[in-house]
Design an enzyme around this catalytic site. Structure first.
Site, mmCIF file in Angstrom:
data_model
loop_
_atom_site.group_PDB
_atom_site.id
_atom_site.type_symbol
_atom_site.label_atom_id
_atom_site.label_comp_id
_atom_site.label_asym_id
_atom_site.label_seq_id
_atom_site.Cartn_x
_atom_site.Cartn_y
_atom_site.Cartn_z
ATOM 1 N N LYS A 54 0.793 -1.236 0.000
ATOM 2 C CA LYS A 54 0.000 0.000 0.000
ATOM 3 C C LYS A 54 0.829 1.292 0.000
ATOM 4 O O LYS A 54 0.395 2.326 0.503
ATOM 5 C CB LYS A 54 -1.008 0.031 1.165
ATOM 6 C CG LYS A 54 -1.822 -1.214 1.357
ATOM 7 C CD LYS A 54 -2.274 -1.900 0.091
ATOM 8 C CE LYS A 54 -3.293 -1.107 -0.697
ATOM 9 N NZ LYS A 54 -3.507 -1.764 -2.022
ATOM 10 N N HIS A 121 6.930 -7.595 -2.345
ATOM 11 C CA HIS A 121 6.832 -6.972 -1.019
ATOM 12 C C HIS A 121 7.768 -7.664 -0.027
ATOM 13 O O HIS A 121 7.669 -7.432 1.181
ATOM 14 C CB HIS A 121 5.407 -7.100 -0.474
ATOM 15 C CG HIS A 121 4.366 -6.302 -1.201
ATOM 16 N ND1 HIS A 121 4.551 -4.995 -1.583
ATOM 17 C CD2 HIS A 121 3.098 -6.625 -1.582
ATOM 18 C CE1 HIS A 121 3.453 -4.556 -2.184
ATOM 19 N NE2 HIS A 121 2.555 -5.526 -2.193
ATOM 20 N N SER A 151 -4.729 2.685 4.077
ATOM 21 C CA SER A 151 -4.885 2.059 2.766
ATOM 22 C C SER A 151 -4.976 0.533 2.909
ATOM 23 O O SER A 151 -5.803 -0.125 2.260
ATOM 24 C CB SER A 151 -3.683 2.448 1.897
ATOM 25 O OG SER A 151 -3.808 1.928 0.611
HETATM 26 P P1 A3P Z 1 -5.057 4.692 -0.910
HETATM 27 O O1 A3P Z 1 -5.667 3.410 -0.469
HETATM 28 O O2 A3P Z 1 -4.592 5.537 0.241
HETATM 29 O O3 A3P Z 1 -5.904 5.453 -1.845
HETATM 30 P P2 A3P Z 1 -0.127 -0.236 -3.685
HETATM 31 O O4 A3P Z 1 -0.156 -0.139 -5.167
HETATM 32 O O5 A3P Z 1 1.242 -0.323 -3.116
HETATM 33 O O6 A3P Z 1 -1.033 -1.302 -3.193
HETATM 34 O O7 A3P Z 1 -0.669 1.149 -3.109
HETATM 35 C C1 A3P Z 1 -2.027 1.481 -3.188
HETATM 36 C C2 A3P Z 1 -2.187 2.936 -2.832
HETATM 37 O O8 A3P Z 1 -1.645 3.741 -3.894
HETATM 38 C C3 A3P Z 1 -3.649 3.304 -2.693
HETATM 39 O O9 A3P Z 1 -3.707 4.333 -1.708
HETATM 40 C C4 A3P Z 1 -3.954 3.819 -4.083
HETATM 41 O O10 A3P Z 1 -5.080 4.648 -4.172
HETATM 42 C C5 A3P Z 1 -2.687 4.576 -4.392
HETATM 43 N N1 A3P Z 1 -2.510 4.777 -5.834
HETATM 44 C C6 A3P Z 1 -2.725 3.875 -6.825
HETATM 45 N N2 A3P Z 1 -2.518 4.432 -8.029
HETATM 46 C C7 A3P Z 1 -2.158 5.720 -7.785
HETATM 47 C C8 A3P Z 1 -1.830 6.815 -8.645
HETATM 48 N N3 A3P Z 1 -1.831 6.683 -9.951
HETATM 49 N N4 A3P Z 1 -1.506 7.993 -8.067
HETATM 50 C C9 A3P Z 1 -1.500 8.122 -6.727
HETATM 51 N N5 A3P Z 1 -1.819 7.129 -5.864
HETATM 52 C C10 A3P Z 1 -2.150 5.933 -6.394
#
Ligand code: A3P
Length: 296
Positions: A54, A121, A151
């Site tokens: 996340k 991860h 998140s």
């Molecule tokens: P939130 O749940 O706070 O919105 P991961 O890819 O490591 O699982 O991380 C997911 C987090 O990155 C989520 O945060 C998601 O919304 C955010 N995220 C995904 N795509 C994104 C983008 N293009 N720009 C900014 N944040 C993004």
């Protein structure tokens, strides 16, 4: 640990979860890779995006993949995100959001043409050692842990395939997180181990989610420079636009759970004042002297 985060005896654990070296892993993590990382055959031209869950993994992979393809969006539009940029240790049967009956990141990785872009991860000591020996490029992305736990909470709630039927509220989840009882374990341990490792390494780029949000174009430029791609301004702009949360949300090849609010500071809508104070105290103790500083 302050009392506010004490876990009772009946805390939630996901069905099928297993432990290695004090960390819980989901049933979707291949135990053989964790116990024998050398089964992953690494090439020196592989690039890994490594993160605590996340932290902006999907976003960073999307930018890096477009950079490596000169801004060509056709693969992004036609191929599931988890296929074009495989999640190395992930294996799960019957994922409802994928057309495939089952998913096995390592076997997808084995079939990809180089240069491969791979997600993991795993903690620094559990990644295949060949990644370090062969000097593979690594992009390490980190995010302030208050937003990461928020998140992660929403992610646990949204994917029953991986996390079972988590019915606790955010406050219960925060306790799990602060006790390292969520998948991939303790954020502090994960982050500090990686942070110590990456110091003075030229083959590792460290990005912070908050900086990427503050200057998305700058993130594209940094990733392109690091990966050794010279792209013109128009292409840099195109990639940056293509990787905005708004555009990624519309991309059917990105699993819908991977893009949620995509903001800095959502923790303010979740933490109580008391939780925040207790968190800060623990955070300051654990991170003291690390030199790692976040925007909140
Ligand atoms: P939130 O749940 O706070 O919105 P991961 O890819 O490591 O699982 O991380 C997911 C987090 O990155 C989520 O945060 C998601 O919304 C955010 N995220 C995904 N795509 C994104 C983008 N293009 N720009 C900014 N944040 C993004």
């Amino acid at each position: 640990m302050a009392n506010i985060f004490d876990l009772g005896p009946d805390f939630y654990s996901v069905p099928g979860e297993w432990n290695h070296d004090g960390r819980p892993y989901g049933k979707y993590v291949r135990q053989d890779i964790v116990e024998h990382p050398e089964i992953a055959k690494i090439r020196s031209d592989d690039c890994f995006v490594v993160t605590y869950p996340k932290s902006g993994t999907t976003w960073t992979l999307e930018i890096a993949h477009l950079v490596m393809n000169g801004g060509d969006t056709s693969i992004s539009a036609s191929t599931p995100h988890v296929i074009k940029t495989p999640f190395m240790e992930f294996k799960l049967d019957g994922i409802t959001s994928l057309k495939e009956a089952s998913y096995d990141g390592l076997s997808i990785m084995n079939k990809l043409k180089p240069p491969r872009l791979v997600k993991s991860h795993l903690p620094v000591d559990l990644l295949p050692q060949d990644i370090y020996k062969k000097g593979c490029k690594i992009i390490f992305v980190t995010r302030n842990p208050k937003d990461a736990v928020v998140s992660y909470y929403h992610f646990y709630k949204s994917i029953s395939d991986a996390f079972g039927d988590y019915s606790g509220d955010f406050h219960d989840f925060l306790k799990l997180f602060m006790n390292g009882k969520v998948h991939y374990g303790d954020w502090f341990r994960y982050t500090l181990d990686w942070w110590k490792y990456i110091q003075n390494k030229t083959n590792i780029l460290c990005l912070k989610y908050e900086d990427m949000k503050q200057d998305p174009r700058g993130a594209t430029v940094k990733i392109a420079d690091f990966l050794g791609y010279t792209l013109d301004d128009v292409t840099i702009d195109k990639i940056t636009d293509q990787c905005s949360s708004k555009t990624m949300k519309k991309n059917k090849q990105v699993e819908k759970e991977m893009v949620r609010k995509a903001i800095v500071g959502d923790w303010k809508n979740h933490f109580t004042v008391a939780e925040n104070e207790a968190f800060e105290q623990i955070y300051n103790e654990k991170m003291e002297g690390s030199g790692l500083v976040f925007e909140w």
